[in-house]
Design an enzyme around this catalytic site. Structure first.
Site, short mmCIF file in Angstrom:
data_model
loop_
_atom_site.label_atom_id
_atom_site.label_comp_id
_atom_site.label_asym_id
_atom_site.label_seq_id
_atom_site.Cartn_x
_atom_site.Cartn_y
_atom_site.Cartn_z
N PRO A 190 7.26 12.12 1.15
CA PRO A 190 7.13 12.08 -0.31
C PRO A 190 8.40 12.54 -1.04
O PRO A 190 8.57 12.25 -2.21
CB PRO A 190 5.95 13.01 -0.60
CG PRO A 190 5.69 13.76 0.64
CD PRO A 190 6.29 13.02 1.78
N GLU A 211 2.35 18.88 8.42
CA GLU A 211 3.38 19.32 7.48
C GLU A 211 4.66 18.48 7.55
O GLU A 211 5.54 18.62 6.72
CB GLU A 211 3.72 20.79 7.68
CG GLU A 211 2.89 21.75 6.83
CD GLU A 211 2.79 21.33 5.35
OE1 GLU A 211 1.67 20.96 4.94
OE2 GLU A 211 3.79 21.38 4.65
N ARG A 214 6.91 -10.45 5.25
CA ARG A 214 6.62 -11.62 4.42
C ARG A 214 7.90 -12.29 3.90
O ARG A 214 7.87 -13.41 3.44
CB ARG A 214 5.68 -11.30 3.27
CG ARG A 214 6.26 -10.45 2.18
CD ARG A 214 5.24 -10.20 1.09
NE ARG A 214 5.20 -11.29 0.12
CZ ARG A 214 6.12 -11.52 -0.80
NH1 ARG A 214 7.19 -10.77 -0.87
NH2 ARG A 214 5.98 -12.51 -1.65
N ASP A 272 7.12 -14.54 -7.09
CA ASP A 272 6.42 -13.27 -7.20
C ASP A 272 7.22 -12.25 -7.99
O ASP A 272 8.43 -12.32 -8.05
CB ASP A 272 6.16 -12.69 -5.80
CG ASP A 272 5.01 -13.40 -5.11
OD1 ASP A 272 4.24 -14.07 -5.81
OD2 ASP A 272 4.89 -13.27 -3.89
N1 SAH Z 1 4.91 18.67 3.78
C1 SAH Z 1 5.33 17.40 3.33
C2 SAH Z 1 4.15 16.43 3.16
C3 SAH Z 1 3.54 16.05 4.46
S1 SAH Z 1 2.39 14.75 4.23
C4 SAH Z 1 6.02 17.53 1.97
O1 SAH Z 1 5.57 18.30 1.14
O2 SAH Z 1 7.01 16.81 1.74
C5 SAH Z 1 2.32 14.11 5.88
C6 SAH Z 1 3.12 12.85 6.13
O3 SAH Z 1 2.62 11.81 5.34
C7 SAH Z 1 4.60 12.93 5.82
O4 SAH Z 1 5.31 13.50 6.86
C8 SAH Z 1 4.95 11.47 5.57
O5 SAH Z 1 5.30 10.82 6.78
C9 SAH Z 1 3.65 10.89 5.04
N2 SAH Z 1 3.69 10.71 3.57
C10 SAH Z 1 3.03 11.44 2.65
N3 SAH Z 1 3.26 11.01 1.41
C11 SAH Z 1 4.12 9.97 1.51
C12 SAH Z 1 4.75 9.12 0.56
N4 SAH Z 1 4.57 9.23 -0.74
N5 SAH Z 1 5.58 8.16 1.04
C13 SAH Z 1 5.79 8.02 2.35
N6 SAH Z 1 5.22 8.81 3.30
C14 SAH Z 1 4.40 9.77 2.89
#
Ligand code: SAH
Length: 233
Positions: free
Chosen positions: A88, A115, A153, A168
């Site tokens: 994220p 995590e 795609r 698109d």
């Molecule tokens: N502790 C991390 C969140 C872990 S969520 C932080 O605060 O940054 C667990 C996993 O979900 C992450 O390692 C990632 O691979 C995935 N993930 C969560 N949200 C995401 C997003 N918006 N985009 C891409 N991958 C995501």
């Protein structure tokens, strides 16, 4: 053949949406390849693949030793493909990124869970951290499916009607116009007359006008870019 190498502790989540319709057919016909690497098969010492964070805090962190063992299963060619880690806090991916990735030999993806992963995996192997939006998922698997679907795609031969790709949203500089099909009337809502006129010039004009209105209203950022590009040309 374009290839996705996906490191995950839940390979059973795949192919998921990648196994249906055009993209699933293309996978079965070996027009692209999905190489799943199950991180659970590469424990360090006893049976652990992750551990608690240094410095304290909740959750578990994927061990760099587990990733290292799993990475060694790749061929030299695969090891040199672009590496992305879903997170994220990563840079948000765009259609332009997918376009570039579709023109490469393939991509290596790491899906986090709990995590996340040890920072040294990202530093040592030079992963780019990418996000699919400003929200938090439980794991990277659905993000991987999303990005793979967007890339595949774009591969020639995968989507039957190549023209539909090019009209698109995001392929064109503007968002797409509204679409209608039969019946002509639905709960007293009528399909715009122009679309039923058979006059293609007028139809194109109508759709462009609608694209412009929708883009201005919903995505002023895209509209501003469109205007700037028109002026500079
Ligand atoms: N502790 C991390 C969140 C872990 S969520 C932080 O605060 O940054 C667990 C996993 O979900 C992450 O390692 C990632 O691979 C995935 N993930 C969560 N949200 C995401 C997003 N918006 N985009 C891409 N991958 C995501």
């Amino acid at each position: 053949m374009w290839q996705a190498n996906v490191f995950t502790i839940f390979p059973e989540a795949f192919p998921g949406t990648l196994g249906v319709s055009l993209i699933g057919d293309a996978l079965a016909q070996k027009k692209w390849d999905l190489n799943l690497i199950d991180l659970k098969k590469y424990p360090v010492k006893s049976d652990r693949i992750d551990s608690i964070p240094y410095g304290g805090g909740a959750g578990m962190i994927l061990s760099p030793l587990t990733f290292e063992k799993a990475f060694e299963t790749l061929s030299d060619n695969q090891k040199h493909m672009k590496k992305i880690y879903f997170s994220p806090r990563g840079r948000q991916m765009t259609q332009n990124d997918l376009q570039k990735l579709s023109q490469s030999e393939g991509v290596t993806m790491l899906c986090g869970r709990y995590e996340g992963v040890d920072q040294r995996i990202l530093d040592y192997y030079e992963f780019e951290e990418v996000s699919i939006g400003d929200f938090v998922l439980l794991g990277g698997e659905s993000a991987a499916m999303t990005i793979i679907e967007g890339i595949v795609r774009l591969l020639p031969e995968v989507v039957g009607n190549n023209e539909s790709i090019h009209t698109d949203s995001f392929q064109e500089p503007l968002l797409e116009y509204n679409q209608y099909t039969r019946p002509k009337e639905f709960h007293s809502l009528e399909v715009p007359k122009i679309l039923r006129s058979g006059n293609h010039e007028k139809i194109d004009e109508f759709r462009l006008k609608q694209s412009i209105e929708i883009t201005k209203q919903r995505r002023p950022d895209i509209w501003a870019k469109y205007v700037a590009e028109k002026i500079s040309r």
